[in-house]
Scaffold this motif. Structure first.
Motif, PDB file in Angstrom:
ATOM      1  N   ASP A 153       1.231  -0.858  -0.252  1.00 44.97           N
ATOM      2  CA  ASP A 153      -0.391   0.359   0.436  1.00 44.97           C
ATOM      3  C   ASP A 153       0.965   1.359  -0.128  1.00 44.97           C
ATOM      4  O   ASP A 153       1.584   1.412   0.376  1.00 44.97           O
ATOM      5  CB  ASP A 153      -0.872  -0.025   1.896  1.00 44.97           C
ATOM      6  CG  ASP A 153      -1.499   1.560   1.461  1.00 44.97           C
ATOM      7  OD1 ASP A 153      -2.328   1.689   0.487  1.00 44.97           O
ATOM      8  OD2 ASP A 153      -1.193   2.080   2.392  1.00 44.97           O
ATOM      9  N   ALA A 154       0.540   2.338  -0.705  1.00 41.76           N
ATOM     10  CA  ALA A 154       0.719   3.376  -1.300  1.00 41.76           C
ATOM     11  C   ALA A 154       1.705   3.728  -0.075  1.00 41.76           C
ATOM     12  O   ALA A 154       2.785   4.648   0.644  1.00 41.76           O
ATOM     13  CB  ALA A 154       0.692   4.120  -2.204  1.00 41.76           C
ATOM     14  N   PHE A 155       0.528   4.218   1.311  1.00 41.84           N
ATOM     15  CA  PHE A 155       0.489   5.032   2.138  1.00 41.84           C
ATOM     16  C   PHE A 155       1.605   4.478   3.076  1.00 41.84           C
ATOM     17  O   PHE A 155       2.437   5.501   4.034  1.00 41.84           O
ATOM     18  CB  PHE A 155      -1.076   5.546   2.519  1.00 41.84           C
ATOM     19  CG  PHE A 155      -1.360   6.216   1.753  1.00 41.84           C
ATOM     20  CD1 PHE A 155      -1.506   7.428   1.722  1.00 41.84           C
ATOM     21  CD2 PHE A 155      -2.679   6.025   1.188  1.00 41.84           C
ATOM     22  CE1 PHE A 155      -1.850   8.364   1.006  1.00 41.84           C
ATOM     23  CE2 PHE A 155      -3.488   6.738  -0.008  1.00 41.84           C
ATOM     24  CZ  PHE A 155      -2.621   7.725  -0.431  1.00 41.84           C
ATOM     25  N   PRO A 159      -1.891  -5.429 -20.023  1.00 40.73           N
ATOM     26  CA  PRO A 159      -3.154  -5.959 -19.973  1.00 40.73           C
ATOM     27  C   PRO A 159      -3.560  -5.161 -18.748  1.00 40.73           C
ATOM     28  O   PRO A 159      -4.375  -5.951 -18.435  1.00 40.73           O
ATOM     29  CB  PRO A 159      -3.924  -6.592 -20.031  1.00 40.73           C
ATOM     30  CG  PRO A 159      -2.789  -7.688 -19.607  1.00 40.73           C
ATOM     31  CD  PRO A 159      -1.382  -7.450 -20.231  1.00 40.73           C
ATOM     32  N   HIS A 160      -3.257  -3.331 -18.252  1.00 40.88           N
ATOM     33  CA  HIS A 160      -3.660  -3.134 -17.559  1.00 40.88           C
ATOM     34  C   HIS A 160      -4.671  -1.899 -17.497  1.00 40.88           C
ATOM     35  O   HIS A 160      -4.632  -1.617 -18.499  1.00 40.88           O
ATOM     36  CB  HIS A 160      -2.799  -1.940 -15.851  1.00 40.88           C
ATOM     37  CG  HIS A 160      -3.089  -1.870 -15.101  1.00 40.88           C
ATOM     38  ND1 HIS A 160      -3.977  -0.604 -14.881  1.00 40.88           N
ATOM     39  CD2 HIS A 160      -3.148  -1.856 -13.830  1.00 40.88           C
ATOM     40  CE1 HIS A 160      -4.559  -0.156 -13.834  1.00 40.88           C
ATOM     41  NE2 HIS A 160      -3.709  -1.190 -12.878  1.00 40.88           N
ATOM     42  N   PRO A 161      -5.804  -1.978 -17.326  1.00 40.64           N
ATOM     43  CA  PRO A 161      -7.068  -0.971 -17.715  1.00 40.64           C
ATOM     44  C   PRO A 161      -6.806   0.566 -17.617  1.00 40.64           C
ATOM     45  O   PRO A 161      -7.012   1.801 -18.476  1.00 40.64           O
ATOM     46  CB  PRO A 161      -8.834  -1.100 -16.734  1.00 40.64           C
ATOM     47  CG  PRO A 161      -7.803  -1.404 -15.336  1.00 40.64           C
ATOM     48  CD  PRO A 161      -6.611  -2.538 -15.878  1.00 40.64           C
ATOM     49  N   GLY A 194       0.922   0.490 -10.780  1.00 37.42           N
ATOM     50  CA  GLY A 194      -0.492  -0.364 -12.322  1.00 37.42           C
ATOM     51  C   GLY A 194       0.079  -1.166 -11.722  1.00 37.42           C
ATOM     52  O   GLY A 194       1.338  -2.414 -12.246  1.00 37.42           O
ATOM     53  N   SER A 195       0.986  -1.436 -14.156  1.00 40.94           N
ATOM     54  CA  SER A 195       0.969  -2.277 -14.754  1.00 40.94           C
ATOM     55  C   SER A 195       2.666  -2.452 -14.524  1.00 40.94           C
ATOM     56  O   SER A 195       3.407  -2.965 -15.267  1.00 40.94           O
ATOM     57  CB  SER A 195       0.824  -2.012 -16.068  1.00 40.94           C
ATOM     58  OG  SER A 195       1.450  -1.092 -17.030  1.00 40.94           O
ATOM     59  N   GLY A 196       3.527  -1.369 -13.621  1.00 41.79           N
ATOM     60  CA  GLY A 196       4.970  -0.842 -13.442  1.00 41.79           C
ATOM     61  C   GLY A 196       5.470   0.203 -14.680  1.00 41.79           C
ATOM     62  O   GLY A 196       6.773   0.116 -15.587  1.00 41.79           O
ATOM     63  N   SER A 197       4.759   1.158 -15.477  1.00 33.83           N
ATOM     64  CA  SER A 197       4.990   1.331 -16.901  1.00 33.83           C
ATOM     65  C   SER A 197       5.762   2.874 -16.499  1.00 33.83           C
ATOM     66  O   SER A 197       6.506   2.603 -16.989  1.00 33.83           O
ATOM     67  CB  SER A 197       3.538   1.963 -17.607  1.00 33.83           C
ATOM     68  OG  SER A 197       2.606   2.804 -16.838  1.00 33.83           O
ATOM     69  N   THR A 198       5.463   3.399 -15.156  1.00 36.11           N
ATOM     70  CA  THR A 198       6.271   4.603 -15.454  1.00 36.11           C
ATOM     71  C   THR A 198       7.937   3.839 -14.468  1.00 36.11           C
ATOM     72  O   THR A 198       8.836   3.980 -14.998  1.00 36.11           O
ATOM     73  CB  THR A 198       6.030   5.137 -13.567  1.00 36.11           C
ATOM     74  OG1 THR A 198       4.798   5.155 -14.129  1.00 36.11           O
ATOM     75  CG2 THR A 198       7.033   6.270 -13.302  1.00 36.11           C
ATOM     76  N   THR A 206       5.138   1.752  -5.913  1.00 35.35           N
ATOM     77  CA  THR A 206       4.593   1.057  -4.990  1.00 35.35           C
ATOM     78  C   THR A 206       3.264   0.385  -5.581  1.00 35.35           C
ATOM     79  O   THR A 206       2.941   1.160  -6.914  1.00 35.35           O
ATOM     80  CB  THR A 206       4.122   1.027  -3.908  1.00 35.35           C
ATOM     81  OG1 THR A 206       3.358   2.191  -4.445  1.00 35.35           O
ATOM     82  CG2 THR A 206       5.569   1.146  -2.647  1.00 35.35           C
ATOM     83  N   GLU A 207       2.691  -0.716  -5.813  1.00 36.83           N
ATOM     84  CA  GLU A 207       1.004  -1.296  -6.247  1.00 36.83           C
ATOM     85  C   GLU A 207       0.481  -2.255  -4.969  1.00 36.83           C
ATOM     86  O   GLU A 207       0.983  -3.630  -4.671  1.00 36.83           O
ATOM     87  CB  GLU A 207       1.700  -2.630  -7.370  1.00 36.83           C
ATOM     88  CG  GLU A 207       0.158  -2.975  -8.169  1.00 36.83           C
ATOM     89  CD  GLU A 207      -1.063  -1.502  -7.737  1.00 36.83           C
ATOM     90  OE1 GLU A 207      -0.627  -0.635  -8.925  1.00 36.83           O
ATOM     91  OE2 GLU A 207      -2.049  -1.776  -8.066  1.00 36.83           O
ATOM     92  N   VAL A 208      -0.686  -1.667  -4.684  1.00 35.58           N
ATOM     93  CA  VAL A 208      -1.253  -2.610  -4.058  1.00 35.58           C
ATOM     94  C   VAL A 208      -2.077  -4.113  -4.648  1.00 35.58           C
ATOM     95  O   VAL A 208      -2.253  -4.716  -3.873  1.00 35.58           O
ATOM     96  CB  VAL A 208      -2.548  -1.433  -2.795  1.00 35.58           C
ATOM     97  CG1 VAL A 208      -3.787  -1.785  -4.127  1.00 35.58           C
ATOM     98  CG2 VAL A 208      -2.411  -2.356  -1.545  1.00 35.58           C
TER      99      VAL A 208
HETATM  100  C1  SAM Z   1      -4.850   4.365 -12.589  1.00 37.56           C
HETATM  101  S1  SAM Z   1      -3.819   2.554 -12.006  1.00 37.56           S
HETATM  102  C2  SAM Z   1      -2.269   3.088 -13.094  1.00 37.56           C
HETATM  103  C3  SAM Z   1      -1.602   2.472 -14.023  1.00 37.56           C
HETATM  104  C4  SAM Z   1      -0.671   3.129 -14.501  1.00 37.56           C
HETATM  105  N1  SAM Z   1      -0.379   4.721 -15.037  1.00 37.56           N
HETATM  106  C5  SAM Z   1       0.218   2.325 -15.854  1.00 37.56           C
HETATM  107  O1  SAM Z   1       0.239   2.752 -16.932  1.00 37.56           O
HETATM  108  O2  SAM Z   1       0.108   0.442 -15.289  1.00 37.56           O
HETATM  109  C6  SAM Z   1      -3.333   3.402 -10.230  1.00 37.56           C
HETATM  110  C7  SAM Z   1      -2.813   1.829  -9.964  1.00 37.56           C
HETATM  111  O3  SAM Z   1      -2.682   2.049  -8.342  1.00 37.56           O
HETATM  112  C8  SAM Z   1      -3.546   0.653  -7.662  1.00 37.56           C
HETATM  113  N2  SAM Z   1      -3.527   1.688  -6.453  1.00 37.56           N
HETATM  114  C9  SAM Z   1      -4.711   1.746  -5.780  1.00 37.56           C
HETATM  115  N3  SAM Z   1      -4.347   1.862  -4.329  1.00 37.56           N
HETATM  116  C10 SAM Z   1      -2.988   2.146  -3.721  1.00 37.56           C
HETATM  117  C11 SAM Z   1      -2.640   1.881  -2.755  1.00 37.56           C
HETATM  118  N4  SAM Z   1      -3.096   2.651  -2.070  1.00 37.56           N
HETATM  119  N5  SAM Z   1      -1.115   1.765  -2.251  1.00 37.56           N
HETATM  120  C12 SAM Z   1      -0.798   1.573  -4.255  1.00 37.56           C
HETATM  121  N6  SAM Z   1      -1.249   1.294  -5.211  1.00 37.56           N
HETATM  122  C13 SAM Z   1      -2.758   1.578  -5.176  1.00 37.56           C
HETATM  123  C14 SAM Z   1      -4.223   0.409  -8.233  1.00 37.56           C
HETATM  124  O4  SAM Z   1      -4.395  -1.108  -8.686  1.00 37.56           O
HETATM  125  C15 SAM Z   1      -3.758   0.426  -9.773  1.00 37.56           C
HETATM  126  O5  SAM Z   1      -3.135  -0.648 -10.437  1.00 37.56           O
END
Ligand code: SAM
Length: 383
Positions: A98-100, A301-303, A332-336, A350-352
């Motif tokens: 979790d990011a926080f 394949p991330h939305p 998300g998919s780690g694109s950054t 971080t990705e939760v």
């Molecule tokens: C808008 S998407 C990012 C997609 C990314 N830009 C990509 O290109 O794949 C936001 C992501 O944040 C994740 N997320 C939501 N709440 C989170 C949290 N508290 N800590 C870490 N990741 C979180 C979601 O599961 C989601 O994959």
């Protein structure tokens, strides 16, 4: 009854990544996989599951122990947070966290730039909404009709957010800014993907946390948002669109205030400005982009997948001297992280969501290896 295809493979991955960065002996992997699946699994299946993906996914350490490929206990990412599942590819480390919570354990003044695309509706990444999206049943996700026989990607529908959702959104970004601020070095830039309906609320909430607004980067992209005729009255009002067809996306730009002048801040912290495209061309705030290419969507394949060409330009710009660490807390998919690897930067994420974390673990090296006509091109509007 047999196990669904791929379940042993997935359980092995969960177990090995869950122990990351520590390696696990084969018998321990077997015990944990069996506990996870609730049945016995032959040692030979575990061994071949590991060997098939070694060295791409797993690293054999000593006699019969395995860890995730590229992960070492001494990498900078692993040492910056509580030990937990993570994957490392060169200079990029993604934590399944979790990011926080992760930010709370991250040392102060250790991040030099942030590029992130956070969740917006705050509900769209909840398991029930993701299930509706996958079933094509809407919810907060709009499933656009196919176009010329091509299925189009779902989009979160921000117009359905009510007053309470919007208030929660402001609380979320305020909390995010507060958690992030102390972790940034002075002069660190923060770029946050937004959209025309909500960017004012996000900008206000982040600004309240002490981050200094430095403008917006406009991604010129034709999206599927807006442009529709009135619902259930298409024929009656053929000449009407309810909202403009959106052709741009705002990415908000903030900076942790400088310590002294830009030159002094650059000298001490290596931050404070934006990296120029070339000696002749400064980084600009309008970037011509395209929707994410199908080749990238197949790999990741991330939305909400964002395109490498665009991300590489943004990521490159946030470290003015190319030194320091870039963070994407909502990876998300780690694109950054892939973009950072592609431009040669150190990066943390971080990705939760477990499914997206695993997706990112596969996608990061593949996306980073893609060729794009991006950062550093002669004219940013001609790409
Ligand atoms: C808008 S998407 C990012 C997609 C990314 N830009 C990509 O290109 O794949 C936001 C992501 O944040 C994740 N997320 C939501 N709440 C989170 C949290 N508290 N800590 C870490 N990741 C979180 C979601 O599961 C989601 O994959």
């Amino acid at each position: 009854m047999g196990l669904p295809p791929g379940s042993v493979r997935d359980a092995i991955y969960d177990v090995v990544s869950g122990a990351c960065p520590a390696p696990l002996p084969l018998d321990e992997i077997q015990r944990r996989v069996e506990r996870r699946l609730g049945r016995s699994v032959p040692r030979s299946s575990i061994r071949s599951g590991l060997q098939l993906k070694t060295p791409d996914q797993y690293l054999r350490v000593g006699r019969g122990s395995y860890s995730l490929a590229g992960v070492t206990a001494s990498n900078p990412g692993a040492s910056m947070a509580e030990p937990g599942p993570c994957v490392t590819f060169g200079d990029a480390t993604l934590h399944h966290a979790d990011a926080f919570e992760w930010l709370a354990s991250c040392p102060d003044q250790s991040i030099h730039g942030v590029v992130t695309d956070p969740p917006y509706g705050l509900v769209e990444y909840r398991p029930d909404e993701l299930a509706k999206m996958r079933a094509g049943r809407g919810g907060v996700w709009r499933i656009p009709p196919s176009f010329d026989g091509n299925a189009r990607s779902p989009l979160p529908r921000f117009s359905v957010l009510g007053e309470e959702d919007l208030a929660n959104l402001e609380v979320f970004f305020n909390r995010f800014g507060q958690a992030l601020f102390p972790k940034l070095v002075p002069g660190a830039h923060v770029v946050v993907a937004s959209n025309p309906l909500l960017s004012h609320r996000v900008a206000y909430s982040l600004g309240q946390t002490g981050l200094e607004r430095r403008g917006e980067i406009i991604r010129l992209v034709q999206t599927m948002r807006g442009g529709d005729r009135p619902k259930n009255a298409h024929d009656e009002y053929r000449g009407v669109s309810v909202m403009p067809r959106s052709q741009w996306e705002p990415w908000l730009l903030f900076r942790r205030p400088l310590e002294g002048t830009v030159a002094a801040n650059l000298a001490k912290w290596r931050t404070g400005g934006l990296r120029r495209i070339s000696d002749r061309l400064p980084f600009g705030d309008v970037i011509k982009s395209s929707p994410t290419r199908p080749a990238e969507r197949r790999l990741a394949p991330h939305p909400s997948l964002k395109p490498q060409a665009f991300l590489r330009e943004i990521v490159r710009a946030v470290l003015p001297l190319g030194e320091g660490v870039v963070l994407d807390p909502f990876a998300g998919s780690g694109s950054t992280l892939a973009a950072a690897l592609a431009v040669g930067y150190r990066c943390l994420g971080t990705e939760v969501n477990a499914e997206y974390f695993e997706l990112a673990a596969r996608a990061i090296p593949a996306l980073a290896a893609l060729r794009t006509n991006s950062a550093g091109a002669a004219n940013p509007l001609d790409r």
